[in-house]
Every structure is written in C-alpha cells, then in structure tokens.
Write an enzyme that holds these catalytic residues in place. Structure first.
Site: not given
Lengths: 227, 227
Positions: A33, A65, A177
C-alpha cells in the site's frame, strides 16, 4: 496465502531501498500500500520505478484516501491505473452521485478494485466517522466495493462491519490498519474477522523485514486455525 | 481586491501554459488552487516550477482534500509548505485527535492556513456530508480553521455556514466552488455570504482568461455593493 499488506510509509529511504524491499518480500505478502507521502516525496517517477515490479497476483494499493468529486478522483487515479496499480482507497463519506458511483465504474472498466473506508484507527474517527456509521453503511451497501478498511485499534468496529456485511448478504473483504505503532497486536484484526492486516512501520523499520513478515504470517495462521 | 480563486484543474496543458496563465492573471485574482490531478499529472517538478511565481500576498492553495491520520497529512503537505504554498484543504469529517488538531498546529507553526470542508457541491454530498453537518460543525468550532469550503451549487449551505459561524462568534472566511460547469452563476455564492468564489473551467477553458476574470470581478463588485 499471506494476509499481510505492507504499508510503505517511510519517506527517509531511497527508491532503490523500496525496490529491494519489495523484491525480497513479494513472495511472503498479499500486497503493498502506497500513500500520499510516497507521492509527495518520490513523485510519479518513484511510482514508475515501483511499477516495474508489479505482479498481477498481488494487491498494489494506492491509498490517497480519495474524497472528491468524480472528475477529480478519476483524473487522480488515471496515471496509476495505467502503471498497473490495481486497487484504490476512497472515503465512503464522500457519497455516491457525482463521486463514488462514477469512480467505481471507472475502476471496474479498468480492471481495478475500489476499497472504501468504513472507519479509521485514530481517536478523532470516534467523534465523527463512528457517529455517522449508519450513513456510511448505506453508501457501502449501494456502492459494493471490493474491500473495506476497518481499524485493528477498535476491533469492535471490524465486528460491526462483518455483521453489517453478513446481514446484507454482501461479500466484501476487510483490510485492517492500526497494527504495531498505532497499538494493535498482529493477529488481532484477523481474529475479529478481517481478511488482511495492513502493517507499516512494524515491518519497514524492522532490521529484518523478511523475518518479521514470516513471524506475522505464523501468527495469522495460528489465529485462522484456532478461529 | 478580487474574490476569485482560480482552480487550476486542467491536465491537458503544459506547465509553461500554466506559468503564463498565472503570470498574466496574478494581479486580478485572490489566489490559485491546485488539486491532486495536477500532482499526478505534473508531479512535484510541476509544483516546483509553479512555486517560482509565488507571491506571498496571494492564496496558493493545495487542495488534496486531506482526510487521514496526522502523520500522513503532515508528511504529505511538508514539501509544499517548503515550496511556499500557504493554504491547505482538508476534510472536517476526519475528526480532531490524531488528525486535524495536529495538522492545524503544524500549519500554524509553518505560517500556513488550514481550510476545512463544510460540505461539497456534488449530489452525493447531500446524502452524507449534509446529514452529518452538525457533527462537522462541532469539529469546525473546535479546530477554528482559517477558511471553510461551502458549495455555490447549494447556496443555502453557505447561509447555514454563515449563521453557524455568527452564532458561535467565529470569524472564518468562506470559499465557494461549484461555479460555472457545476451549475452556479458567478456572484451567487458571494451574494449568499461567501468571501471567495473558486472558479476553474469557466476561466481555464476561456479563450481570454484575463477578460473573463475581469468580467467576474465586475459581477462580484456589483453584488457586494448591492448587498
């Protein structure tokens, strides 16, 4: 099959260091990521370098995001789709029409996955995202992304997400996460029903990342067997 | 004093075209806004080129619609703060602790402005952001950003923002997007109480951007005089 997604969140290393890390760890993890700091530090060139290592069987997640109108979001992801990155994280909060609906379509057409945020790991998420969780669930039920992000630091929210998905008969993976530096133990999120744990500094700051990854894979396997 | 902020949202032009546009229009506008597509298209190098034109009296807004934990947000804006960009847009819905509170502090220390999103111009914002508006207002009242983004397409939300700020005795500027291609007439947001109108394609696709800007400045002056 590993359940680890490595969050490449250091900005103090070279692209060569990253390329080596990825080459050495690729066979032991589910994917990687990349966040906005990676882009603002290494630029598009950094991503181009990384994209040479892309292997379609893994998840190559771009985590900006996204939370904007559809025009801006599709223009933002376009270069990464072309480079072969195959999953993109956006906020459910931004809503459907003129935003997530069109992004989902664009990603589907381009053989890429949409991952939406359910809620997050930091304290502030409790005051806002959690309070609006039923509105967020409406968006998720309608958009049906490939994956959801729910925090390991508040595993009851992973449970809530699982229940919500089950009740609505929706199959969506959960990515979690918040492991390590943010407080949760490896394996905790898997225990509560997550499909993947997103782990950054615990691996990227380890003197032996491969060993660390293998240890966490073992923990995950134990949790899955006992669960 | 102009009330126009130019949104530089085209990705089909060269950096030289942008530099010329900015050089030619700087004296007639309040500032410029750069989004994520600009970064993914032109890279950090593009921003470095633009930063040579930075004049401290104007607003140089980075609009990545930040919505992450504080570590990620500060790392993301750092290179732009260093280049001289002086205002940064983030989402209120990301919450305070571990997120906006630390970002605000970092920006204050670095002589930069925080601009938070109140709600947005697209349809999907009605389903989610608007429904959570009282939670968003709590965040804004606590964080006290320099500016707020509220959409010209739904001017009643500008009015609501103005009332909320007035009731709480908070002085925060309102910046309003959604003019032109998204539907609102120039001047509409100013009429409803916005301090600035964020205008993109109406200017950047105009055959004569300077003339277009001067026309809109005239409209704004009329609205302000009659209001």
């Amino acid at each position: 099959m590993s359940r680890i997604i490595v969050a490449l969140d250091r900005v103090d290393k070279s692209i060569d260091w990253y390329k080596e890390l990825i080459s050495n760890t690729q066979e032991y993890v589910a994917g990687y990521k990349f966040g906005l700091p990676f882009l603002t530090r290494y630029g598009i060139r950094g991503f181009k370098e990384i994209s040479r290592l892309i292997n379609e069987e893994k998840l190559w997640i771009i985590d900006f995001k996204l939370a904007d109108i559809s025009y801006v979001m599709t223009k933002s992801v376009e270069p990464f789709v072309k480079m072969g990155f195959n999953a993109f994280i956006a906020h459910s909060f931004i809503g459907r029409h003129g935003s997530l609906r069109e992004l989902k379509e664009y990603l589907l057409e381009n053989n890429s996955k949409l991952i939406l945020i359910y809620t997050m790991s930091h304290q502030g998420a409790i005051d806002v995202l959690d309070k609006s969780i039923s509105i967020i669930e409406e968006v998720i039920a309608d958009i049906r992304p490939w994956g959801l992000v729910a925090p390991a630091t508040r595993p009851e929210m992973i449970k809530r997400a699982k229940n919500f998905l089950h009740k609505n008969g929706i199959e969506i993976r959960i990515l979690s996460p918040g492991i390590g530096y943010q407080g949760a133990e490896p394996g905790k999120a898997i225990q509560y029903g997550a499909d993947y744990e997103i782990i950054g500094r615990l691996i990227t700051y380890s003197p032996d990342p491969i060993l660390r990854i293998k240890e966490i894979n073992c923990i995950h396997e134990k949790v899955v067997r006992s669960g």
